[in-house]
Write an enzyme that holds these catalytic residues in place. Structure first.
Site, PDB file in Angstrom:
ATOM      1  N   ASP A  60       8.736   2.912   5.742  1.00 52.33           N
ATOM      2  CA  ASP A  60       7.359   3.132   5.317  1.00 52.33           C
ATOM      3  C   ASP A  60       6.456   2.863   6.516  1.00 52.33           C
ATOM      4  O   ASP A  60       6.911   2.841   7.667  1.00 52.33           O
ATOM      5  CB  ASP A  60       7.000   2.269   4.106  1.00 52.33           C
ATOM      6  CG  ASP A  60       7.182   0.777   4.361  1.00 52.33           C
ATOM      7  OD1 ASP A  60       7.179   0.361   5.544  1.00 52.33           O
ATOM      8  OD2 ASP A  60       7.324   0.015   3.389  1.00 52.33           O
ATOM      9  N   ALA A  61       5.148   2.657   6.276  1.00 55.25           N
ATOM     10  CA  ALA A  61       4.206   2.526   7.384  1.00 55.25           C
ATOM     11  C   ALA A  61       4.526   1.347   8.289  1.00 55.25           C
ATOM     12  O   ALA A  61       4.345   1.425   9.511  1.00 55.25           O
ATOM     13  CB  ALA A  61       2.787   2.399   6.828  1.00 55.25           C
ATOM     14  N   LYS A  62       4.994   0.250   7.718  1.00 58.21           N
ATOM     15  CA  LYS A  62       5.265  -0.932   8.517  1.00 58.21           C
ATOM     16  C   LYS A  62       6.428  -0.717   9.477  1.00 58.21           C
ATOM     17  O   LYS A  62       6.522  -1.378  10.515  1.00 58.21           O
ATOM     18  CB  LYS A  62       5.543  -2.133   7.612  1.00 58.21           C
ATOM     19  CG  LYS A  62       4.327  -2.612   6.815  1.00 58.21           C
ATOM     20  CD  LYS A  62       3.192  -3.044   7.708  1.00 58.21           C
ATOM     21  CE  LYS A  62       2.032  -3.598   6.909  1.00 58.21           C
ATOM     22  NZ  LYS A  62       0.857  -3.881   7.756  1.00 58.21           N
ATOM     23  N   LYS A  96      14.069  -7.671  -0.382  1.00 55.57           N
ATOM     24  CA  LYS A  96      14.365  -6.613   0.587  1.00 55.57           C
ATOM     25  C   LYS A  96      14.253  -7.181   2.001  1.00 55.57           C
ATOM     26  O   LYS A  96      13.319  -7.908   2.303  1.00 55.57           O
ATOM     27  CB  LYS A  96      13.393  -5.446   0.413  1.00 55.57           C
ATOM     28  CG  LYS A  96      13.425  -4.820  -0.986  1.00 55.57           C
ATOM     29  CD  LYS A  96      12.309  -3.794  -1.151  1.00 55.57           C
ATOM     30  CE  LYS A  96      12.324  -3.190  -2.547  1.00 55.57           C
ATOM     31  NZ  LYS A  96      11.208  -2.234  -2.766  1.00 55.57           N
ATOM     32  N   LYS A 211       4.274   8.077   0.579  1.00 59.85           N
ATOM     33  CA  LYS A 211       3.835   7.035   1.500  1.00 59.85           C
ATOM     34  C   LYS A 211       2.887   7.624   2.539  1.00 59.85           C
ATOM     35  O   LYS A 211       3.071   8.755   3.011  1.00 59.85           O
ATOM     36  CB  LYS A 211       5.041   6.409   2.201  1.00 59.85           C
ATOM     37  CG  LYS A 211       6.023   5.731   1.250  1.00 59.85           C
ATOM     38  CD  LYS A 211       5.455   4.468   0.648  1.00 59.85           C
ATOM     39  CE  LYS A 211       6.476   3.736  -0.196  1.00 59.85           C
ATOM     40  NZ  LYS A 211       5.999   2.421  -0.657  1.00 59.85           N
ATOM     41  N   ASN A 242       0.972   0.823   1.967  1.00 59.97           N
ATOM     42  CA  ASN A 242       1.758  -0.379   2.293  1.00 59.97           C
ATOM     43  C   ASN A 242       1.004  -1.343   3.215  1.00 59.97           C
ATOM     44  O   ASN A 242       1.548  -1.835   4.207  1.00 59.97           O
ATOM     45  CB  ASN A 242       3.104  -0.002   2.893  1.00 59.97           C
ATOM     46  CG  ASN A 242       4.068   0.553   1.864  1.00 59.97           C
ATOM     47  OD1 ASN A 242       4.365   1.752   1.865  1.00 59.97           O
ATOM     48  ND2 ASN A 242       4.538  -0.291   0.956  1.00 59.97           N
ATOM     49  N   GLU A 266      -2.796   3.144  -3.172  1.00 62.00           N
ATOM     50  CA  GLU A 266      -2.106   1.864  -3.341  1.00 62.00           C
ATOM     51  C   GLU A 266      -2.060   1.063  -2.049  1.00 62.00           C
ATOM     52  O   GLU A 266      -1.797   1.621  -0.971  1.00 62.00           O
ATOM     53  CB  GLU A 266      -0.682   2.136  -3.837  1.00 62.00           C
ATOM     54  CG  GLU A 266       0.143   0.915  -4.135  1.00 62.00           C
ATOM     55  CD  GLU A 266       1.444   1.278  -4.819  1.00 62.00           C
ATOM     56  OE1 GLU A 266       2.421   0.523  -4.636  1.00 62.00           O
ATOM     57  OE2 GLU A 266       1.487   2.298  -5.534  1.00 62.00           O
ATOM     58  N   GLU A 292       1.578  -5.716  -5.835  1.00 61.99           N
ATOM     59  CA  GLU A 292       3.035  -5.822  -5.882  1.00 61.99           C
ATOM     60  C   GLU A 292       3.599  -6.921  -4.995  1.00 61.99           C
ATOM     61  O   GLU A 292       4.650  -7.480  -5.286  1.00 61.99           O
ATOM     62  CB  GLU A 292       3.669  -4.490  -5.469  1.00 61.99           C
ATOM     63  CG  GLU A 292       3.480  -4.132  -4.006  1.00 61.99           C
ATOM     64  CD  GLU A 292       4.189  -2.850  -3.620  1.00 61.99           C
ATOM     65  OE1 GLU A 292       5.129  -2.920  -2.808  1.00 61.99           O
ATOM     66  OE2 GLU A 292       3.807  -1.784  -4.120  1.00 61.99           O
ATOM     67  N   HIS A 342       5.463  -2.818 -10.371  1.00 62.69           N
ATOM     68  CA  HIS A 342       6.166  -2.382  -9.169  1.00 62.69           C
ATOM     69  C   HIS A 342       7.680  -2.480  -9.324  1.00 62.69           C
ATOM     70  O   HIS A 342       8.203  -3.520  -9.714  1.00 62.69           O
ATOM     71  CB  HIS A 342       5.731  -3.257  -7.985  1.00 62.69           C
ATOM     72  CG  HIS A 342       6.560  -3.074  -6.763  1.00 62.69           C
ATOM     73  ND1 HIS A 342       7.495  -4.003  -6.332  1.00 62.69           N
ATOM     74  CD2 HIS A 342       6.597  -2.063  -5.864  1.00 62.69           C
ATOM     75  CE1 HIS A 342       8.058  -3.573  -5.218  1.00 62.69           C
ATOM     76  NE2 HIS A 342       7.544  -2.395  -4.915  1.00 62.69           N
ATOM     77  N   GLU A 362       7.121   2.811 -12.369  1.00 58.81           N
ATOM     78  CA  GLU A 362       7.597   3.406 -11.127  1.00 58.81           C
ATOM     79  C   GLU A 362       9.087   3.732 -11.226  1.00 58.81           C
ATOM     80  O   GLU A 362       9.900   2.869 -11.558  1.00 58.81           O
ATOM     81  CB  GLU A 362       7.346   2.425  -9.979  1.00 58.81           C
ATOM     82  CG  GLU A 362       7.665   2.972  -8.614  1.00 58.81           C
ATOM     83  CD  GLU A 362       7.205   2.044  -7.504  1.00 58.81           C
ATOM     84  OE1 GLU A 362       6.888   2.543  -6.413  1.00 58.81           O
ATOM     85  OE2 GLU A 362       7.159   0.812  -7.732  1.00 58.81           O
TER      86      GLU A 362
END
Length: 410
Positions: A60-62, A96, A211, A242, A266, A292, A342, A362
């Site tokens: 994702d973005a991170k 995670k 995303k 994110n 989000e 979340e 979430h 979700e």
């Protein structure tokens, strides 16, 4: 009677040191005298540390900005509770990238506190588990370990009643709107994102989330344009940044995305930036969703008090289980917030079905290999089954992915 753990079972690659004998449970304090009443009692608690491999590393973005590494597996903590009268329940928590061994270790320390207790006293037992590990605190890893045990107790209670958990809680509906997230991560080329969206809709899923939060914001808008043109205007579409943007970027991107008719934006900001989220909520027409990543009811209360979102997104395994989720849901309903829990759809379907305002759940197919029973999805909604409790049974694959397991018995 002395309490000793049953023989530990582990996967061939793991090791487990012997645990010490668990003390006999003391009678519960308080005028109720709960521990002295007749009735069923918890006879055993089995804990399992399960690592679910992901077919493809997930970004994702991170990840794109170098803050995190791609995700390759999910660590799950399963708790299986059995009573002397033969009733049982199962619950799980997860993490995670990091924290799986810590959750399992903390659960091993506190789980014996449940032995000999009445499984119906869930609120009291949640408090007992918190105090069993009080020095670790009341959020984060500590309450995420408690969550697996708490969820198992609720599953047991509903199974014993012969009801799906949502019906035990008091359902407002038998199905919940659902949207897919797993097909729209940033590591997936846009052509595949479009194919994934089509497949999700054909499966019966009602909305699509993708995303955003790339270093090049123009790339986000191009990606979003392609998805909206592919879906048409009628399909609910959400985006998830994110926590990637700062306040000015979030304002600019929020305004630029108004034209797409999004169901929500989000986590545009850091999860703990209640003030910034509140400003976006007050400024933008598009609803703001967040919550979340927060690890307790108190942390969510800061969002609620600041009017920092339109849609709140608690995660029952992250905030301490169903007992805590129900407290938060009552607060959210009182403030007129919509709900979109979430992840962990196997749990959240039931909790969303019991929420007064029409919620979303979700959809991630990632956890499906862990269970023998799968959820019914059609016409844009996820349906409750007639199976009692959560309606889940661990699969043989989940057993095979178990790295450590230990059972405590009365």
């Amino acid at each position: 009677m002395a309490l000793t753990p049953a023989p530990s079972t582990t996967s061939p690659s793991s090791t487990s040191s012997p645990s010490t004998a668990a003390p006999d449970p003391a009678p519960a304090p308080g005028p109720q005298g709960a521990a002295s009443l007749p009735g069923d009692r918890i006879a055993s608690v089995r804990l399992s540390s399960v690592y679910l491999p992901l077919a493809t590393p997930v970004s994702d973005a991170k990840v794109l900005t170098g803050v995190q590494a791609p995700m390759t597996e999910i660590a799950l903590l399963f708790a299986e509770i059995t009573t002397k009268d033969g009733h049982d329940g199962i619950g799980f928590s997860y993490t995670k990238r990091a924290g799986g061994p810590g959750q399992y270790a903390h659960a091993r320390e506190i789980a014996p506190a449940l032995l000999g207790e009445d499984p119906s006293d869930i609120g009291r037992l949640w408090t007992k588990l918190v105090w069993a590990g009080a020095s670790v605190g009341r959020s984060g890893l500590a309450t995420q370990a408690i969550a697996a045990l708490d969820i198992a107790l609720w599953d047991l209670k509903a199974r014993r009643a012969g009801l799906p958990l949502a019906k035990l809680l008091g359902a407002h509906r038998d199905s919940v709107r659902c949207y897919n997230t797993s097909g729209g991560f940033l590591h997936v080329p846009i052509e595949q994102v479009l194919d994934n969206a089509t497949a999700a809709l054909e499966r019966g899923i009602g909305g699509i989330k993708i995303k955003v939060g790339q270093p090049d914001t123009a790339a986000d808008l191009r990606r979003l344009t392609a998805v909206r043109e592919h879906l048409g205007d009628a399909v609910p579409l959400m985006v998830d940044a994110n926590q990637q943007w700062d306040r000015p970027t979030a304002r600019r991107m929020g305004r630029a995305m108004e034209r797409f008719g999004l169901t929500w934006i989000e986590e545009p900001l850091d999860a703990y930036d209640a003030e910034g989220h509140a400003a976006l909520t007050a400024t933008l027409d598009t609803p703001i969703a967040t919550g979340e990543m927060l690890a307790g009811v108190g942390e969510h209360m800061a969002l609620i008090d600041a009017r920092a979102c339109d849609i709140i997104q608690p995660d029952a395994p992250r905030i301490g289980g169903i007992t805590q989720f129900l407290k938060l849901a009552a607060l959210a309903d009182h403030h007129g917030l919509h709900l979109a829990p979430h992840f962990a759809m196997e749990i959240h379907l039931h909790l969303a079905a019991a929420y007064p305002l029409e919620p979303w759940v979700e959809h991630f197919e990632w956890l499906e290999p862990l269970f023998e029973d799968h959820l019914e999805i059609r016409d844009g909604r996820m349906y409750l089954s007639a199976r009692p409790g959560l309606g889940i049974t661990l699969s043989d694959r989940a057993r095979a992915w178990t790295r450590e397991s230990e059972e405590f018995r009365r």
